[in-house]
Design an enzyme around this catalytic site. Sequence first.
Site, PDB file in Angstrom:
ATOM      1  N   HIS A 203     -26.150  26.672 -48.199  1.00  0.00           N
ATOM      2  CA  HIS A 203     -27.072  26.767 -49.332  1.00  0.00           C
ATOM      3  C   HIS A 203     -28.496  27.071 -48.883  1.00  0.00           C
ATOM      4  O   HIS A 203     -29.271  27.665 -49.614  1.00  0.00           O
ATOM      5  CB  HIS A 203     -27.010  25.492 -50.179  1.00  0.00           C
ATOM      6  CG  HIS A 203     -25.787  25.456 -51.028  1.00  0.00           C
ATOM      7  ND1 HIS A 203     -24.659  24.776 -50.665  1.00  0.00           N
ATOM      8  CD2 HIS A 203     -25.500  26.084 -52.198  1.00  0.00           C
ATOM      9  CE1 HIS A 203     -23.732  24.963 -51.588  1.00  0.00           C
ATOM     10  NE2 HIS A 203     -24.200  25.747 -52.528  1.00  0.00           N
ATOM     11  N   GLU A 445     -13.236  27.823 -57.554  1.00  0.00           N
ATOM     12  CA  GLU A 445     -13.733  27.863 -56.177  1.00  0.00           C
ATOM     13  C   GLU A 445     -12.885  27.005 -55.241  1.00  0.00           C
ATOM     14  O   GLU A 445     -13.287  26.712 -54.132  1.00  0.00           O
ATOM     15  CB  GLU A 445     -15.213  27.478 -56.111  1.00  0.00           C
ATOM     16  CG  GLU A 445     -15.578  26.188 -56.801  1.00  0.00           C
ATOM     17  CD  GLU A 445     -17.083  25.894 -56.776  1.00  0.00           C
ATOM     18  OE1 GLU A 445     -17.825  26.563 -56.042  1.00  0.00           O
ATOM     19  OE2 GLU A 445     -17.510  24.974 -57.495  1.00  0.00           O
ATOM     20  N   ASP A 469     -17.258  28.794 -51.808  1.00  0.00           N
ATOM     21  CA  ASP A 469     -16.384  27.649 -51.548  1.00  0.00           C
ATOM     22  C   ASP A 469     -14.922  28.071 -51.460  1.00  0.00           C
ATOM     23  O   ASP A 469     -14.166  27.529 -50.664  1.00  0.00           O
ATOM     24  CB  ASP A 469     -16.567  26.583 -52.631  1.00  0.00           C
ATOM     25  CG  ASP A 469     -17.795  25.739 -52.356  1.00  0.00           C
ATOM     26  OD1 ASP A 469     -17.978  25.347 -51.191  1.00  0.00           O
ATOM     27  OD2 ASP A 469     -18.585  25.512 -53.281  1.00  0.00           O
ATOM     28  N   CYS A 516     -19.655  34.600 -58.930  1.00  0.00           N
ATOM     29  CA  CYS A 516     -21.064  34.298 -58.648  1.00  0.00           C
ATOM     30  C   CYS A 516     -21.294  33.846 -57.212  1.00  0.00           C
ATOM     31  O   CYS A 516     -22.395  33.442 -56.862  1.00  0.00           O
ATOM     32  CB  CYS A 516     -21.592  33.254 -59.637  1.00  0.00           C
ATOM     33  SG  CYS A 516     -20.712  31.688 -59.554  1.00  0.00           S
TER      34      CYS A 516
HETATM   35  C1  PEP Z   1     -19.690  29.283 -54.695  1.00  0.00           C
HETATM   36  O1  PEP Z   1     -19.131  28.323 -54.158  1.00  0.00           O
HETATM   37  O2  PEP Z   1     -19.337  30.461 -54.528  1.00  0.00           O
HETATM   38  C2  PEP Z   1     -20.846  29.082 -55.574  1.00  0.00           C
HETATM   39  C3  PEP Z   1     -21.383  30.072 -56.234  1.00  0.00           C
HETATM   40  O3  PEP Z   1     -21.381  27.836 -55.627  1.00  0.00           O
HETATM   41  P1  PEP Z   1     -22.296  27.217 -54.471  1.00  0.00           P
HETATM   42  O4  PEP Z   1     -22.664  28.308 -53.508  1.00  0.00           O
HETATM   43  O5  PEP Z   1     -23.497  26.639 -55.117  1.00  0.00           O
HETATM   44  O6  PEP Z   1     -21.407  26.189 -53.854  1.00  0.00           O
HETATM   45 MG    MG Z   2     -19.537  26.340 -54.845  1.00  0.00          MG
END
Ligand code: PEP
Ligand code: MG
Length: 595
Positions: A203, A445, A469, A516
Amino acid sequence: MTTGSREELTPKEVVLEGIGVSPGVGIGPAFILSDDKEQPVERAIIDRDVPREIARFEEAIMTTRHQIKEIQEGLTDAIGQTDASILDAHLMVLDDRSFIEDVIVGLKKQLKNVETVVRLVAKKYADALSKVDDEYLRERAADIKDVARRILRNLHGDTYDLSVVLEHKSLVVARDLAPSEIAALRNDRVVGIATDLGSRTSHTAIMARSLEIPAVMALRDVSTRVFSGDQVLIDGNKGLLIISPTEERLQAYGQVVKAREHIRSELAGLRDEPAETKDGHRIVLSANIELPDDVDAALEHGANGVGLFRSEYLYLTREVLPSEDEQARAYGEVARRFESKPVIIRTLDLGGDKIGTAFQIPRERNPFMGWRAIRFCLSHPAIFKTQLKAILRASHEGNVKLMYPMITSVEEVVDANAILEEAKAELSAAGVPFDGGMEVGVMIETPSAALTADTIAPHVNFFSLGSNDLIQYTLAVDRGNEQIANLYKPTHPAIIKLIQHTIDVGHQYGIWVGLCGEMAADPLLTPLLLGLKIDELSVTPPALPMVKDAIRSLDYPAAQELAAAALSGKSAEHVIDLCRETIARTAPEILELVR
Ligand code: PEP
Ligand code: MG
């Protein structure tokens, strides 16, 4: 690779290789960020400064007491009075006269800033207690450390504010950075980030991309090799860090930056054009945002809406939980600014690498597989319902949709929807307006959610694939671990099959399917995702023009052919080669930006 010796008078260029996680070139003097953010800078003071330092200390004590009480109240609602009383021990430390007196006496005797004295006094107490032969007292050592950390944070201000620490533009070098810490890097003095640890889909890396700060991670020991003040260049595309770059090197990079800027300014012209293929197949191209401040960048780059609002960032940089009103204001502001365009607010995705100080989450052995996201929310219904009400209230201000993260089975969706219904009933009873038809979706995910998408679909209005994920859980590769970053393969056949399955099931049930995760922001993968019949892509705002360019340069049938070939392909490398060949043909300018 060249190496250099520090003893030489004219510094020699040193090139280090890591993983480029945020594109662009950053040049500036290094600023080494200490591993221990609570380790204050030690400063001498004079007698005259003592009353001022005492006043700062007293104010920090008051703020800390207030924060602990607020956290305790929140916890009482969520987990009951008995468990919340663990924080009484923290309040006792703050009321302990000998601790307070020791700090005041220490200030007068040592003539050091209050941060230094608090740290030394707390250490003295914690060291003494940890040696006592009594378990109860030994545990108090942890309380003292915890409270001292809070006091120190309050002395620094709300967050560790680099705009205070950095006097001029600098390239920040650290061993590691947490997502909550990178939020404090939101200032124009940070020209780049380099860390020993980390990988592309952590992140922290995602945040660096959205802030458009060039970043290189996985540089192993860079934080001990570079000294504060060293001239450093990072290449976020190639994953290089260069200490003391030569004149020729600087000139060459100057040319690269110029050429990229030219392409970017051309692509900016696509801002108001639709995200549709040459033959007219249109998809929704939205932005991922972390905080309401990101809306400017999203609109500037022509986002069609928000496909992922990572609401947890509202919680991460805070000492106390945001109230329903505060959240409703933040979500409402984003919804209003996008007018009728969709804004998808993801409920709290806490845990994994996103741990906020406002929560008492025990350290876990496997945090990514632990008490994360919807699991945490379902076991804290009061915290969850507060957020759901805030989102519902914002739905009255625009086109708001809600989605749950980290779903692994339909039961979680059913349970979350039940709490949503309670939130609706309570708002209705209080006469608070909201959109009764607000769409609800889930993130797909986890492999289990993808494979049971048919059981989930009847309970929701859309799916949004979280590839970040999904890849980590399917391939068993920790998304933030640099040692195994080479195994983190978005185009692995297993991933492509899970994506295709989810899209097909969504369409069978008449719901739309978006993506996303960071795969959506890689323009090389646009032909593949389009060909798999994705309906929406949501990407970090700076990637919007590139992805739109990729979409607009493609023919839909050709993308579908590519997807069919990818589905029968045997290796991740084969698929990425197919994608690269396609983009090289259709939009070669993109290759200049990504390599
Ligand atoms: C993902 O897991 O692809 C996602 C968009 O959520 P995050 O990156 O916040 O875990
Ligand atoms: Mg995620």
